[in-house]
Design an enzyme around this catalytic site. Structure first.
Site, PDB file in Angstrom:
ATOM      1  N   CYS A   1       2.063  32.334  47.310  1.00  0.00           N
ATOM      2  CA  CYS A   1       2.259  30.982  46.753  1.00  0.00           C
ATOM      3  C   CYS A   1       1.143  30.676  45.760  1.00  0.00           C
ATOM      4  O   CYS A   1       0.021  30.346  46.153  1.00  0.00           O
ATOM      5  CB  CYS A   1       2.274  29.970  47.900  1.00  0.00           C
ATOM      6  SG  CYS A   1       2.155  28.263  47.363  1.00  0.00           S
TER       7      CYS A   1
ATOM      8  N   CYS B   1      -0.518  27.210  45.860  1.00  0.00           N
ATOM      9  CA  CYS B   1      -1.388  27.001  47.028  1.00  0.00           C
ATOM     10  C   CYS B   1      -2.841  27.283  46.666  1.00  0.00           C
ATOM     11  O   CYS B   1      -3.763  26.712  47.267  1.00  0.00           O
ATOM     12  CB  CYS B   1      -0.964  27.916  48.185  1.00  0.00           C
ATOM     13  SG  CYS B   1       0.697  27.603  48.819  1.00  0.00           S
TER      14      CYS B   1
END
Lengths: 96, 193
Positions: free
Chosen positions: B68, B71
């Site tokens: 991700c 993130c």
């Protein structure tokens, strides 16, 4: 790789029967600057096509056949990512 | 020997689902908060961790994964919050949803020198927290173990997160007489792309 070691690049794979995938051709990716990476990331957006050249072994029987494969991909934007997915792919072939 | 020929070449057309991604923030006033679902997950040392172990603390619960990209924006913020607020009854828990488990997570945690507790998530915790359609998904949980706000995607900035934490740390408990004045003032930043 899409430009970051941890990102998951799109990948199309095929079963080896009844034909053999000789070459999978991906279209040219766009380079996009996303906020989470200092380097541009290689991405596909919208609709695009991935090509495959199949090789028929001498033992292949003429007639209609199916090739089954899997497409693994990950979709992200600047703010979030969808979990990586693997979807089944199936094409019909006419072996002559 | 006959050499079979294939009648035509084939392409697989792909339409990415990026356009359906949405981000946003949901906040709840103290009296409307629901209990954060309990979980039992392992940390990097194999120790079992329950959310209820943290009752009495404000918890930032971050669902993330090594794949991700966005993130990565928030992780340094959360490391800073862990350092800044841990002595005030605050903890960050990072629940990784990596399918490849610790083999993927440990090098990432080490490379980024992540200073807060990281747990390995599973389908059960994903389901209990609403399916986690996209990452990051971050929850702020009050000292009573109730969900104060949910943030899907990088929905707000570092200072807004910090303000929300400070406010929760200073909030009286739900059972206190002034609980109705303890509502969060989180900003909502619905995204567009």
């Amino acid at each position: 790789m899409p430009g970051d070691d941890y990102l998951i690049p799109i990948k199309l794979t095929w079963n080896k029967d009844p034909l053999e995938a000789e070459q999978v051709t991906y279209p040219k990716a766009q380079q996009e600057k996303l906020s989470f990476s200092p380097n541009p990331i290689s991405v596909y957006t919208g609709s695009f096509e991935i090509g495959t050249r199949f090789k028929a072994p001498p033992t292949a029987m003429p007639g209609m056949a199916f090739m089954n494969g899997k497409l693994r991909y990950q979709a992200c934007n600047n703010k979030e990512c969808l979990p990586p997915r693997t979807v089944d792919v199936r094409v019909t072939l006419d072996i002559q | 020997m006959r050499v079979p020929k294939i009648a035509s070449t084939f392409t697989v057309s792909v339409l990415l689902a990026c356009a359906v991604l949405t981000i946003g923030c949901t906040k709840r006033t103290a009296k409307n908060r629901k209990a954060a679902p309990e979980f039992s997950l392992k940390d990097a040392n194999g120790q079992t961790v329950h959310l209820s172990d943290y009752k009495g603390k404000v918890v930032l619960l971050d669902f993330w994964a090594t794949w991700c990209g966005p993130c990565k924006i928030e992780i340094p913020w959360f490391m800073e919050f862990e350092t800044q607020f841990k002595d005030q009854g605050f903890a960050v828990l990072g629940v990784s949803m990596d399918e490849d488990g610790w083999a993927a997570i440990k090098p990432y945690v080490r490379d980024r020198k992540m200073n807060y507790r990281v747990l390995l998530g599973d389908d059960k915790v994903g389901t209990s927290y609403g399916g986690l359609d996209a990452l990051p998904t971050t929850l702020l949980i009050d000292r009573e173990g109730n969900i104060a706000s949910v943030h899907e995607g990088v929905a707000m900035g570092k200072e807004e997160f910090k303000n929300a934490i400070v406010q929760l740390l200073g909030s009286p408990s739900v059972s206190a007489p002034v609980a109705s004045r303890g509502a969060l003032a989180l900003l909502t930043s619905p995204g567009s792309r």
